[in-house]
Write a protein that holds these residues in place. Structure first.
Motif, PDB file in Angstrom:
ATOM      1  N   ARG A  54       0.828  -1.206   0.000  1.00  0.00           N
ATOM      2  CA  ARG A  54       0.000   0.000   0.000  1.00  0.00           C
ATOM      3  C   ARG A  54       0.869   1.265   0.000  1.00  0.00           C
ATOM      4  O   ARG A  54       0.502   2.297  -0.550  1.00  0.00           O
ATOM      5  CB  ARG A  54      -0.919  -0.002   1.225  1.00  0.00           C
ATOM      6  N   VAL A  55       2.054   1.179   0.632  1.00  0.00           N
ATOM      7  CA  VAL A  55       2.934   2.338   0.750  1.00  0.00           C
ATOM      8  C   VAL A  55       3.860   2.383  -0.470  1.00  0.00           C
ATOM      9  O   VAL A  55       4.657   1.476  -0.695  1.00  0.00           O
ATOM     10  CB  VAL A  55       3.747   2.270   2.058  1.00  0.00           C
ATOM     11  N   LEU A  56       3.757   3.459  -1.242  1.00  0.00           N
ATOM     12  CA  LEU A  56       4.538   3.596  -2.474  1.00  0.00           C
ATOM     13  C   LEU A  56       5.864   4.325  -2.243  1.00  0.00           C
ATOM     14  O   LEU A  56       6.862   4.007  -2.877  1.00  0.00           O
ATOM     15  CB  LEU A  56       3.718   4.356  -3.531  1.00  0.00           C
ATOM     16  N   GLU A  57       5.847   5.327  -1.367  1.00  0.00           N
ATOM     17  CA  GLU A  57       7.067   6.080  -1.049  1.00  0.00           C
ATOM     18  C   GLU A  57       7.160   6.212   0.460  1.00  0.00           C
ATOM     19  O   GLU A  57       6.178   6.548   1.116  1.00  0.00           O
ATOM     20  CB  GLU A  57       7.039   7.479  -1.678  1.00  0.00           C
ATOM     21  N   VAL A  87      12.936   0.993  18.592  1.00  0.00           N
ATOM     22  CA  VAL A  87      11.865   1.836  18.079  1.00  0.00           C
ATOM     23  C   VAL A  87      12.105   2.020  16.581  1.00  0.00           C
ATOM     24  O   VAL A  87      13.247   2.126  16.142  1.00  0.00           O
ATOM     25  CB  VAL A  87      11.777   3.210  18.796  1.00  0.00           C
ATOM     26  N   SER A  88      11.025   1.991  15.826  1.00  0.00           N
ATOM     27  CA  SER A  88      11.142   2.195  14.381  1.00  0.00           C
ATOM     28  C   SER A  88      10.112   3.226  13.953  1.00  0.00           C
ATOM     29  O   SER A  88       9.075   3.388  14.599  1.00  0.00           O
ATOM     30  CB  SER A  88      10.946   0.877  13.627  1.00  0.00           C
ATOM     31  N   LEU A  89      10.429   3.925  12.869  1.00  0.00           N
ATOM     32  CA  LEU A  89       9.541   4.964  12.370  1.00  0.00           C
ATOM     33  C   LEU A  89       9.420   4.832  10.861  1.00  0.00           C
ATOM     34  O   LEU A  89      10.422   4.770  10.155  1.00  0.00           O
ATOM     35  CB  LEU A  89      10.082   6.348  12.729  1.00  0.00           C
ATOM     36  N   LEU A  90       8.190   4.753  10.402  1.00  0.00           N
ATOM     37  CA  LEU A  90       7.892   4.716   8.981  1.00  0.00           C
ATOM     38  C   LEU A  90       7.197   6.025   8.639  1.00  0.00           C
ATOM     39  O   LEU A  90       6.087   6.298   9.115  1.00  0.00           O
ATOM     40  CB  LEU A  90       6.982   3.523   8.673  1.00  0.00           C
ATOM     41  N   LYS A  91       7.887   6.857   7.856  1.00  0.00           N
ATOM     42  CA  LYS A  91       7.312   8.124   7.392  1.00  0.00           C
ATOM     43  C   LYS A  91       6.763   7.861   5.995  1.00  0.00           C
ATOM     44  O   LYS A  91       7.516   7.562   5.069  1.00  0.00           O
ATOM     45  CB  LYS A  91       8.375   9.215   7.376  1.00  0.00           C
ATOM     46  N   ILE A  92       5.451   7.931   5.884  1.00  0.00           N
ATOM     47  CA  ILE A  92       4.760   7.530   4.661  1.00  0.00           C
ATOM     48  C   ILE A  92       4.546   8.759   3.780  1.00  0.00           C
ATOM     49  O   ILE A  92       3.776   9.655   4.127  1.00  0.00           O
ATOM     50  CB  ILE A  92       3.423   6.851   5.008  1.00  0.00           C
ATOM     51  N   ALA A  93       5.236   8.789   2.640  1.00  0.00           N
ATOM     52  CA  ALA A  93       5.113   9.928   1.740  1.00  0.00           C
ATOM     53  C   ALA A  93       3.925   9.762   0.791  1.00  0.00           C
ATOM     54  O   ALA A  93       3.176  10.705   0.551  1.00  0.00           O
ATOM     55  CB  ALA A  93       6.396  10.119   0.943  1.00  0.00           C
ATOM     56  N   LYS A  94       3.768   8.541   0.264  1.00  0.00           N
ATOM     57  CA  LYS A  94       2.706   8.320  -0.723  1.00  0.00           C
ATOM     58  C   LYS A  94       2.150   6.906  -0.576  1.00  0.00           C
ATOM     59  O   LYS A  94       2.901   5.955  -0.431  1.00  0.00           O
ATOM     60  CB  LYS A  94       3.263   8.528  -2.132  1.00  0.00           C
ATOM     61  N   VAL A  95       0.812   6.807  -0.629  1.00  0.00           N
ATOM     62  CA  VAL A  95       0.140   5.503  -0.568  1.00  0.00           C
ATOM     63  C   VAL A  95      -0.682   5.278  -1.839  1.00  0.00           C
ATOM     64  O   VAL A  95      -1.064   6.238  -2.512  1.00  0.00           O
ATOM     65  CB  VAL A  95      -0.793   5.393   0.670  1.00  0.00           C
TER      66      VAL A  95
END
Length: 183
Positions: free
Chosen positions: A15-18, A35-43
């Motif tokens: 679902r996450v493109l960028e 700890v992890s971080l996913l910064k979702i630019a484009k879906v």
């Protein structure tokens, strides 16, 4: 027995493109683990869930997912932030264990039960029937079943008395990992 292993980088999430990703190992008075971080630019498309009578967006362009994997504990917490940095929900997975892969990516082995905490303070229990089915079908044994039930009871009581510290640490952990991405 085979449990579903979920990784902090969510590299299999189509679902996450960028995306941008960061993680750290922390050892403080209040938290020891990854700890992890996913910064979702484009879906591809937003993801919504319905709780009671409201639709809540969990994933969209600009959203951030922070995951906390405390070592030696039977839970993992995902805090979902919207594009304005507001918390959408805390999603607590009950798991048999947390660990880290050979290529240093944190993971947890999911034990079906989940707790959702909304910013309003509402607490939602999820997937109890999935845990029962897993025991019935031999996916888990009685030990893991009991472990999941005990952990969910413990976390619910910590949430009720305001002492489940991972909820309070989510903003601090997010800000720390965002600095790693922005460097």
């Amino acid at each position: 027995m085979h449990l579903k292993r979920k990784y902090g980088d969510r590299s299999d999430w189509n679902r996450v493109l960028e995306r941008e990703y960061a993680q750290s190992y922390l050892e403080t008075d209040l938290f020891k683990g990854y700890v992890s971080l996913l910064k979702i630019a484009k879906v591809k498309e937003p993801l919504y869930v319905k709780y009671f009578d409201q639709n809540i967006c969990l994933v969209n362009d600009g959203y951030i997912w922070l995951q906390q994997f405390p070592l030696g504990k039977q839970h993992s917490v995902t805090t979902m932030f919207d594009e304005r940095g507001q918390i959408v929900q805390w999603y607590i997975d009950i798991c048999s264990m947390n660990g880290v892969s050979e290529d240093n990516v944190p993971w947890m082995d999911d034990l079906y039960l989940d707790i959702v905490v909304l910013p309003s303070g509402e607490v939602i229990q999820k997937d109890s029937e999935e845990l029962d089915e897993a025991l019935l079908h031999g996916t888990i044994d009685q030990f893991l079943y009991n472990l999941a039930r005990q952990e969910v009871n413990l976390i619910n009581s910590l949430i009720k008395d305001g002492s489940f510290t991972l909820l309070q640490l989510s903003e601090e952990h997010k800000d720390m990992l965002l600095q790693k991405i922005q460097k």
